[in-house]
Design an enzyme around this catalytic site. Structure first.
Site, PDB file in Angstrom:
ATOM      1  CB  ILE A 270       4.905   1.131   4.083  1.00 23.87           C
ATOM      2  CG1 ILE A 270       4.005   0.737   5.263  1.00 23.87           C
ATOM      3  CG2 ILE A 270       4.787   2.626   3.773  1.00 23.87           C
ATOM      4  CD1 ILE A 270       2.518   0.973   5.053  1.00 23.87           C
ATOM      5  CE  LYS A 271       4.249   0.328  -4.957  1.00 18.21           C
ATOM      6  NZ  LYS A 271       3.358   0.083  -6.120  1.00 18.21           N
ATOM      7  CG  LEU A 272       8.054   4.462   1.765  1.00 18.74           C
ATOM      8  CD1 LEU A 272       9.221   4.120   2.688  1.00 18.74           C
ATOM      9  CD2 LEU A 272       7.264   5.632   2.315  1.00 18.74           C
TER      10      LEU A 272
ATOM     11  CB  THR B 145      -0.934  -0.005   1.221  1.00 21.63           C
ATOM     12  OG1 THR B 145      -1.806  -1.144   1.133  1.00 21.63           O
ATOM     13  CG2 THR B 145      -1.783   1.258   1.279  1.00 21.63           C
TER      14      THR B 145
END
Length: 316
Positions: free
Chosen positions: A131-133, A95
Site C-alpha cells: 500500500i503506497k502512502l 497500489t
C-alpha cells in the site's frame, strides 16, 4: 559483454514503474509500482477499456450514491490494473492510496484496508501487495498501523532524511526515496549541471541506504524517480530500484562493466532516540527542497486522481 540491466539484476531487485502491462511483459521486472498519474495514463490504453467497464459495474453494485460510486470505481480500477500486472511479475504490486487523504491517518488506514480487501476478494494474498502512502507524518503513522495488521506499505514522495528516519522508526516495509525530482529542484535553483556522483538525489539515497544498514533497520530502500541511467548506475546495489520502462530498455541496450556501489558492510551502530512529531515537522520545514517537492508531489497526484475520477464519472 553483458548488458547493464542483467548485471544490475545480480545485486538489486528491479521494479518497473508503470501501469502498462505490455511494457512489463517486455522488461520482466520482479515487482511493479503504480501511482495516480500512471493509472490515469494506463486508463487511456484501449486494452484496459474492459477493466474500466468492470470497475463501473462494481461501483454501481456497491452504492446508489454518485460520489461513493466514483470513489469505489477508482479504487476498483486501481486494483484491477494491479491484478493484470500481477499476472506478469513474480513479486509485489504497489497500489497508491488517494493523495487527497495524505494528512488524515485514519482515512489512509481505512483506504489501505479497503484496497487489500479488494485484492483478497480477487484471490490475491496481501503479501503480494504494497500500500503506497505519501511520506507525511500522517502517512508514516498510517503505515505504522497497517504494518502491525500485516499490511505492508511503500512510503512514497520521500525527499528528506527526516522522512526516511521516521519511516524506519515506524517499521514500514519499504520506502521510495525520489532521485530525479530532487535533481530537478537543485538544477532549477542553481542552474548547475550535475554528474551522477554530484547528483543530490543520488547522494540522498546513498545517505539513507548507509544509515539504514548501519543502524540495522529492515525497511527496504527502493530508489525512485530517475531522470537518466547515470543515476541508476550510481545506485547499483540499492535494495530495489523502481525504473520507467524506457530507462530499463536503455540499460538493456547498453553493454559495459557495472560496478556495485552500495554495499551493506554488516556493521551496526546503536540507534538514536525516536524522532518526535515536532522534530520531524521542524526538520522537514528546514529542508526547502523536501517541503516544496512533497507538497508539489501530493498536488500532482491529486490533479491526476481528479482527472481519473472525472473520466469515470462520465461513464457512471
Amino acid at each position: 559483454m553483458a548488458n547493464l540491466f542483467d548485471q544490475l539484476k545480480e545485486f538489486t531487485t528491479i521494479v518497473a514503474d508503470t501501469g502498462d502491462v505490455e511494457a512489463i511483459k517486455s522488461v520482466k521486472p520482479y515487482d511493479a509500482t503504480t501511482n495516480p498519474s500512471l493509472l490515469l495514463k494506463a486508463s487511456t490504453i484501449p486494452q484496459y477499456a474492459p477493466l474500466i467497464d468492470e470497475a463501473i459495474a462494481y461501483a454501481k453494485s456497491q452504492s446508489g450514491d454518485k460520489a461513493q460510486q466514483i470513489e469505489d470505481a477508482a479504487d476498483k480500477l486501481a486494483v484491477l490494473i494491479g491484478l493484470e500486472i500481477l499476472k506478469h511479475i513474480p513479486g509485489k504490486i504497489s497500489t497508491e492510496v488517494d493523495a487527497r487523504l495524505s494528512f488524515d491517518t485514519e482515512a489512509m488506514v481505512q483506504k489501505g484496508r479497503k484496497l487489500i480487501k479488494l485484492y483478497e476478494d480477487a484471490g490475491i494474498a496481501k503479501d503480494r501487495v504494497l500500500i503506497k502512502l505519501a511520506s507525511t507524518w500522517e502517512g508514516i503513522k498510517a503505515g505504522e498501523i497497517l504494518e502491525k495488521e500485516g499490511i505492508n506499505c511503500n512510503l512514497t514522495l520521500l525527499f528528506s532524511f527526516a522522512q526516511a528516519r521516521a519511516c524506519a522508526e515506524a517499521g514500514v516495509f519499504l520506502i521510495s526515496p525520489f532521485v530525479g525530482r530532487i535533481l530537478d529542484w537543485y538544477k532549477a535553483k542553481t542552474g548547475e549541471t550535475y554528474t551522477a556522483e554530484t547528483d543530490p538525489g543520488v547522494q540522498s539515497v546513498r545517505k539513507i541506504y548507509a544509515y539504514y544498514k548501519e543502524h540495522g533497520y529492515k525497511t527496504v530502500v527502493m530508489g525512485a524517480s530517475f531522470r537518466n541511467t547515470g543515476e541508476i548506475i550510481a545506485l547499483a546495489g540499492c535494495d530495489r530500484l523502481t525504473v520507467s520502462p524506457n530507462l530499463l530498455e536503455e540499460l538493456k541496450a547498453t553493454e559495459g562493466k557495472l560496478e556495485r556501489v552500495l554495499v551493506d558492510n554488516g556493521v551496526t551502530k546503536q540507534r538514536p532516540p525516536l524522532l518526535t512529531e515536532k522534530e520531524f515537522r521542524f526538520d522537514l520545514n528546514e529542508d526547502a527542497m523536501a517541503t516544496e517537492k512533497l507538497a508539489e508531489g501530493i498536488r500532482g497526484f491529486v490533479v491526476d486522481q481528479n482527472k481519473l475520477e472525472k473520466a469515470l464519472a462520465e461513464k457512471l
